[in-house]
Scaffold this active site. Structure first.
Site, PDB file in Angstrom:
ATOM      1  N   ARG A 115       0.858  -1.179   0.000  1.00 33.85           N
ATOM      2  CA  ARG A 115       0.000   0.000   0.000  1.00 33.85           C
ATOM      3  C   ARG A 115       0.899   1.235   0.000  1.00 33.85           C
ATOM      4  O   ARG A 115       1.438   1.637   1.025  1.00 33.85           O
ATOM      5  CB  ARG A 115      -0.904  -0.015   1.237  1.00 33.85           C
ATOM      6  CG  ARG A 115      -2.093   0.939   1.133  1.00 33.85           C
ATOM      7  CD  ARG A 115      -2.823   1.021   2.450  1.00 33.85           C
ATOM      8  NE  ARG A 115      -2.065   1.829   3.399  1.00 33.85           N
ATOM      9  CZ  ARG A 115      -2.020   1.611   4.708  1.00 33.85           C
ATOM     10  NH1 ARG A 115      -2.663   0.592   5.237  1.00 33.85           N
ATOM     11  NH2 ARG A 115      -1.320   2.402   5.495  1.00 33.85           N
ATOM     12  N   HIS A 146      -3.786   4.574   4.441  1.00 32.18           N
ATOM     13  CA  HIS A 146      -4.966   3.715   4.428  1.00 32.18           C
ATOM     14  C   HIS A 146      -6.146   4.420   3.765  1.00 32.18           C
ATOM     15  O   HIS A 146      -6.804   3.868   2.890  1.00 32.18           O
ATOM     16  CB  HIS A 146      -5.327   3.326   5.865  1.00 32.18           C
ATOM     17  CG  HIS A 146      -6.576   2.527   5.997  1.00 32.18           C
ATOM     18  ND1 HIS A 146      -6.688   1.245   5.515  1.00 32.18           N
ATOM     19  CD2 HIS A 146      -7.775   2.835   6.542  1.00 32.18           C
ATOM     20  CE1 HIS A 146      -7.905   0.784   5.765  1.00 32.18           C
ATOM     21  NE2 HIS A 146      -8.585   1.738   6.390  1.00 32.18           N
ATOM     22  N   TYR A 159       3.384   5.021  11.627  1.00 25.53           N
ATOM     23  CA  TYR A 159       3.648   3.595  11.839  1.00 25.53           C
ATOM     24  C   TYR A 159       4.562   2.955  10.795  1.00 25.53           C
ATOM     25  O   TYR A 159       4.808   1.763  10.854  1.00 25.53           O
ATOM     26  CB  TYR A 159       2.328   2.814  11.920  1.00 25.53           C
ATOM     27  CG  TYR A 159       1.395   2.994  10.730  1.00 25.53           C
ATOM     28  CD1 TYR A 159       1.545   2.227   9.570  1.00 25.53           C
ATOM     29  CD2 TYR A 159       0.353   3.903  10.778  1.00 25.53           C
ATOM     30  CE1 TYR A 159       0.690   2.391   8.498  1.00 25.53           C
ATOM     31  CE2 TYR A 159      -0.513   4.067   9.716  1.00 25.53           C
ATOM     32  CZ  TYR A 159      -0.347   3.309   8.569  1.00 25.53           C
ATOM     33  OH  TYR A 159      -1.197   3.471   7.504  1.00 25.53           O
TER      34      TYR A 159
END
Length: 367
Positions: free
Chosen positions: A257, A261, A270
């Site tokens: 990805r 998100h 993160y």
């Protein structure tokens, strides 16, 4: 089938490496040139759709957009391997696959704009509504495939999900039912390494997600999810196996990805930028472009034509989402039940009264 036949390979299947060079494989042949060219067009269009949707979010025309930037090979292949009567059960991140299946781009964005639960007719395109809850669509896909089998229909169901969905109970129930009742469904896991902020290492201790298949008695396979040729070959093989009566399969595509998100997520909290940058060299679009160019299957004129077509899609999407929606407040109550209950009717009358009073106020000035 022997247990060893159910196990995936130690390394994902790959037919084209990061430089565009062909990688020979004894089990999976390279798709023909015309299919590869169609796939490349889909990659270019998918990337443009992702970029345009991201811009529309920033402009306030979309409420949210889960980008599949970097995962377009999975999206495009998922559409190309399906036949006329097959069905696609997508997730919220699979807008490019939905559009590649024939849904008008503006209609595919209705859910993400917040107007409706689905902006297209699932039966017309054989695409189930995009699902926001993790893994719920897998159960629906299995039920649909089971019904098709009972009716004797030539239908294969392709159920998409992400790595995060494999941690849900619905994932277990769907795979178990599919294997026990031998239904024609293919589970396609796009492992992009993160379930929002949770890395794969905190989701499972299995050697790979494809290894989970053996526990249900179905074959599993791993594929380089940024190699559209390999995804076409592996996913296409699983679809045809299901069509021939071979039952369900679990395919894990290893991808990444590249963006957050959703627009509401801050992925810098993160993961490190260096990790993201390392995946740029594995980009599915540049990889396929290099392969086609090296084999004289792509010239400048064709490249310009494909880019122009992708821009037309983006322009149409902009125009559709920049237009204000003509909303009918009664739709909030019109489609809840086949016959409106007294409680819903009471609520509608209350709302209608408020709307009428507001209209009178606007017409006569502030009171």
């Amino acid at each position: 089938m022997k247990h060893d036949d159910l196990l995936p390979r130690e390394t994902p299947v790959r037919l084209i490496d990061e430089t565009g060079t062909t990688v020979a494989d004894d089990a999976y042949p390279m798709p023909d040139a015309e299919v590869l060219k169609r796939a490349y067009r889909g990659l270019v269009e998918g990337r443009r759709i992702n970029d345009q949707a991201g811009a529309l979010v920033r402009q306030g025309r979309l409420a949210v957009y889960p980008s599949s930037h970097g995962q377009e090979a999975c999206q495009v292949a998922a559409s190309l391997v399906l036949g006329e009567h097959d069905w696609l059960f997508p997730t919220y991140r699979d807008s490019v696959a939905v559009i590649a299946r024939g849904v008008r781009p503006a209609d595919a964005m209705v859910l993400l704009k917040g107007d409706w639960h689905s902006g297209y007719d699932p039966a017309e395109h054989r695409v189930a509504p995009q699902a926001t809850p993790l893994a719920t669509q897998l159960l629906h896909a299995v039920g649909f495939a089971y019904a098709a089998k009972r009716r004797g229909e030539d239908t294969v169901v392709l159920a998409l999900c992400g790595d995060g969905a494999t941690s849900e109970g619905d994932f277990h129930e769907a795979l178990n039912f599919a294997a026990v009742f031998h239904v024609p469904v293919v589970f396609f896991v796009q492992n992009n390494e993160f379930a929002i902020s949770v890395p794969l290492s905190r989701q499972t201790a299995a050697p790979s997600l494809a290894h989970k298949a053996v526990g249900y008695g179905m074959p599993g396979e791993r594929v380089d999810g940024n190699d559209v040729a390999a995804v076409l070959a592996v996913l296409g093989g699983a679809v045809e196996r299901a069509r021939a009566g071979g039952g369900p399969s679990l395919i894990e595509a290893h991808t990444y990805r590249m963006q957050a998100h959703t627009n509401a997520d801050d992925d810098t909290r993160y993961r490190e930028r260096e990790e993201v940058q390392a995946w740029i060299a594995r980009d599915p679009l540049t990889r396929m472009r290099a392969h086609l160019s090296a084999h004289d299957l792509l010239d400048d004129a064709t490249e310009e034509q494909i880019a122009a077509g992708a821009e037309e899609i983006a322009a149409a999407l902009r125009a559709a989402l920049n237009a204000d929606s003509d909303l009918d407040p009664e739709d909030l109550f019109r489609f809840v039940t086949a016959e409106r209950t007294p409680q819903l009717e009471e609520q509608w009358q209350l709302l209608r009264g408020e709307i009428e009073r507001a209209a009178l106020t606007d017409a006569g000035g502030h009171r």
